[in-house]
Design an enzyme around this catalytic site. Structure first.
Site, PDB file in Angstrom:
ATOM      1  N   TYR A 173      37.831 -28.764 -58.083  1.00  0.00           N
ATOM      2  CA  TYR A 173      37.360 -30.102 -57.676  1.00  0.00           C
ATOM      3  C   TYR A 173      38.491 -31.108 -57.726  1.00  0.00           C
ATOM      4  O   TYR A 173      39.580 -30.778 -58.164  1.00  0.00           O
ATOM      5  CB  TYR A 173      36.190 -30.547 -58.556  1.00  0.00           C
ATOM      6  CG  TYR A 173      36.343 -30.274 -60.046  1.00  0.00           C
ATOM      7  CD1 TYR A 173      36.980 -31.190 -60.882  1.00  0.00           C
ATOM      8  CD2 TYR A 173      35.857 -29.096 -60.615  1.00  0.00           C
ATOM      9  CE1 TYR A 173      37.108 -30.957 -62.251  1.00  0.00           C
ATOM     10  CE2 TYR A 173      35.979 -28.852 -61.971  1.00  0.00           C
ATOM     11  CZ  TYR A 173      36.603 -29.788 -62.783  1.00  0.00           C
ATOM     12  OH  TYR A 173      36.718 -29.545 -64.129  1.00  0.00           O
ATOM     13  N   CYS A 214      39.245 -22.149 -62.354  1.00  0.00           N
ATOM     14  CA  CYS A 214      38.518 -23.420 -62.471  1.00  0.00           C
ATOM     15  C   CYS A 214      39.473 -24.568 -62.775  1.00  0.00           C
ATOM     16  O   CYS A 214      40.366 -24.434 -63.610  1.00  0.00           O
ATOM     17  CB  CYS A 214      37.470 -23.317 -63.580  1.00  0.00           C
ATOM     18  SG  CYS A 214      36.354 -24.723 -63.635  1.00  0.00           S
ATOM     19  N   TYR A 220      29.338 -32.040 -63.984  1.00  0.00           N
ATOM     20  CA  TYR A 220      30.246 -31.688 -65.086  1.00  0.00           C
ATOM     21  C   TYR A 220      29.881 -30.301 -65.593  1.00  0.00           C
ATOM     22  O   TYR A 220      28.695 -29.984 -65.746  1.00  0.00           O
ATOM     23  CB  TYR A 220      30.155 -32.726 -66.211  1.00  0.00           C
ATOM     24  CG  TYR A 220      30.662 -34.069 -65.727  1.00  0.00           C
ATOM     25  CD1 TYR A 220      32.024 -34.340 -65.688  1.00  0.00           C
ATOM     26  CD2 TYR A 220      29.786 -35.031 -65.248  1.00  0.00           C
ATOM     27  CE1 TYR A 220      32.506 -35.541 -65.188  1.00  0.00           C
ATOM     28  CE2 TYR A 220      30.251 -36.238 -64.743  1.00  0.00           C
ATOM     29  CZ  TYR A 220      31.616 -36.486 -64.713  1.00  0.00           C
ATOM     30  OH  TYR A 220      32.087 -37.657 -64.199  1.00  0.00           O
ATOM     31  N   SER A 221      30.910 -29.488 -65.848  1.00  0.00           N
ATOM     32  CA  SER A 221      30.680 -28.122 -66.328  1.00  0.00           C
ATOM     33  C   SER A 221      30.222 -28.147 -67.781  1.00  0.00           C
ATOM     34  O   SER A 221      30.719 -28.951 -68.574  1.00  0.00           O
ATOM     35  CB  SER A 221      31.976 -27.312 -66.280  1.00  0.00           C
ATOM     36  OG  SER A 221      32.557 -27.394 -65.015  1.00  0.00           O
ATOM     37  N   GLU A 242      35.916 -22.328 -58.846  1.00  0.00           N
ATOM     38  CA  GLU A 242      35.247 -23.633 -58.907  1.00  0.00           C
ATOM     39  C   GLU A 242      36.343 -24.682 -59.096  1.00  0.00           C
ATOM     40  O   GLU A 242      36.892 -24.809 -60.188  1.00  0.00           O
ATOM     41  CB  GLU A 242      34.250 -23.670 -60.070  1.00  0.00           C
ATOM     42  CG  GLU A 242      33.417 -24.930 -60.065  1.00  0.00           C
ATOM     43  CD  GLU A 242      32.258 -24.838 -61.043  1.00  0.00           C
ATOM     44  OE1 GLU A 242      31.250 -24.178 -60.736  1.00  0.00           O
ATOM     45  OE2 GLU A 242      32.378 -25.418 -62.137  1.00  0.00           O
TER      46      GLU A 242
END
Ligand SMILES: Cc1cc2nc3c(=O)[nH]c(=O)nc-3n(C[C@H](O)[C@H](O)[C@H](O)COP(=O)(O)OP(=O)(O)OC[C@H]3O[C@@H](n4cnc5c(N)ncnc54)[C@H](O)[C@@H]3O)c2cc1C
Ligand code: SF4
Ligand code: SF4
Length: 398
Positions: A398, A356, A197-198, A396
């Protein structure tokens, strides 16, 4: 474990070890040996199976050093205390170590795939700490807050979760991630893999100078870790690994222009970036520009707080794809309609681009950049790889 010429070496703390022989008996491959002075682990044999960790009555066995060259058995036999960890985060040649655990390294490599080349940190970025805590030795954080960010009527449940680390050091930089280990075991009976988790807060904490950090968690239907985190009450304990990531970092340069493009929880690092600028360099000449995609305003995490950031500090473009009666707008559409300003920024050597969020946004955003660049007679493919090699283009997803 080898990472770009580095080795994570398993070592035993001679000051704590009571020489009980438990670890030597436990190790299935005879990696542990002893002399009259110390118990030691042979770096050439140890395969990190972790079998010896829990039987050790003192915890002396659970020590690790990241080294360029392994400490020999002779070195270790001579120790009366553990040597300090040397500074080894950045490998010569500018490439960075994102994580030392293979499974986390694989997740980050996947998240960086859209870059199309080697990830490079911004030259001005502060030096990150990685892998301070791992699965064998996680940090334990306490949930200090858990509130829903999305409207009660929204389809998605996105939460702002604050983790407090008490007196355990957990240094992070804006743009890094942490691992959360959900309790329990998977279908094969193995402990669950950590999820990444960011970090959504700036380096000095959710509140200035507090040893805590914030995460932005979206509940995934049927998801193991996101449901676990979204349901945690204040006071609950969580096992955390990391921090991870050494390239998706904020330039620490007030002159840097930062173009941030996100969907959903991809906003997490950008909240950290924005808060860092606001707190540490409110009069920075560099410009912050945000493109933020969501279905509806109600689905937008940080909608309220972000609206309050002064326009002087952050220019926002919100793009909604499901507002009844309005045409669908995605981040790539807004990048096109703001094309003149964006291409002007792209031609400035102080500009950094960060993308992101959902993997699906990558292609559309890339095409939008190519289109606006074509209009300005710039070859986006050339510019993009130049920016990437320079640590000015980051992905980034996901
Ligand atoms: C670098 C990085 C940063 C990230 N940052 C964030 C962040 O800031 N915020 C955030 O919310 N997420 C973030 N993520 C994603 C996060 O790591 C998790 O992947 C996410 O929370 C889902 O994990 P989970 O354990 O809930 O779901 P999992 O249990 O891993 O399941 C993943 C998905 O598969 C589905 N699924 C699982 N099992 C089955 C099955 N048997 N059949 C059908 N479907 C199934 C689940 O419903 C779920 O939708 C990040 C990921 C990376 C790599
Ligand atoms: S981690 Fe496994 S291989 Fe290494 S010393 Fe411990 S038991 Fe032996
Ligand atoms: S089990 Fe722990 S205390 Fe016992 S010899 Fe091994 S390292 Fe030392």
């Amino acid at each position: 474990m080898h990472v770009e010429g580095l080795l994570k070496q398993h070592v035993i703390d001679p000051e704590i070890c009571i020489r009980c022989n438990t670890c030597e008996e436990t190790c299935p491959i005879d990696a542990i040996t002893h002399d009259d002075n110390n118990y030691v682990v042979d770096a050439l044999i140890c395969n990190y199976c972790m079998d010896c960790i829990s039987p050790c009555p003192t915890g002396a066995i659970d020590n690790w050093r990241v080294v360029r060259e392994a400490y020999s058995l002779a070195d270790q036999f001579s120790w009366s205390e553990l040597p300090a960890q040397q500074e080894v985060e950045v490998v010569e040649g500018g490439s960075a170590i994102e994580a030392l655990e293979d499974e986390v390294g694989a997740l980050l490599a996947e998240a960086r795939k859209g870059l199309g080349g080697k990830a490079v940190a911004p030259h001005s970025a502060s030096k990150p700490t990685v892998n301070l805590y791992n699965r064998g030795k996680p940090a334990t954080a306490t949930i200090a807050g858990n509130r829903r960010l999305t409207d009660a009527a929204a389809d998605s449940d996105v939460r702002h979760v604050i983790l407090d680390f008490g007196d355990q050091p957990f240094p992070v930089l804006e743009g890094q991630s942490i691992g959360i280990i959900p309790p329990g075991v998977d279908a094969a009976g193995k402990p669950h893999a950590p999820r990444l988790y960011s970090v959504a807060s700036p380096r000095d904490g959710e509140k200035p100078n507090s040893n805590n950090l914030a995460l932005t968690i979206k509940r995934e239907p049927g998801g193991i870790c996101s449901n676990y985190l979204c349901d945690l009450p204040r006071g609950a304990k969580v096992e955390v690994t990391g921090p991870f990531g050494a390239t998706f970092l904020m330039p620490n340069d007030p002159a840097a222009n930062i173009v941030m493009i996100c969907t959903g929880t991809g906003s997490a690092p950008f909240r950290g970036f924005t808060e860092r600028r606001r707190r540490a360099m409110p009069d920075a000449p560099g410009h912050l520009l945000l493109f933020f995609g969501a279905r509806r305003p109600q689905e937008l995490p940080y909608f309220g707080p972000l609206q309050k950031v002064p326009e002087k500090l952050l220019t926002r473009h919100f793009c909604y794809s499901r507002v009844p009666g309005e045409p669908r707008s995605y981040v790539q559409d807004r990048i096109r309609s703001e094309g003149a300003g964006v291409t002007e920024l792209l031609q400035d050597a102080n500009t950094h681009v960060y993308i992101c969020g959902l993997r699906g946004m990558e292609t559309g955003v890339d095409e939008a950049f190519a289109d606006i660049c074509r209009f300005a007679a710039i070859d986006w493919a050339v510019l993009k790889s130049e920016m990437r090699d320079n640590g000015r283009y980051h992905v980034e997803t996901y």
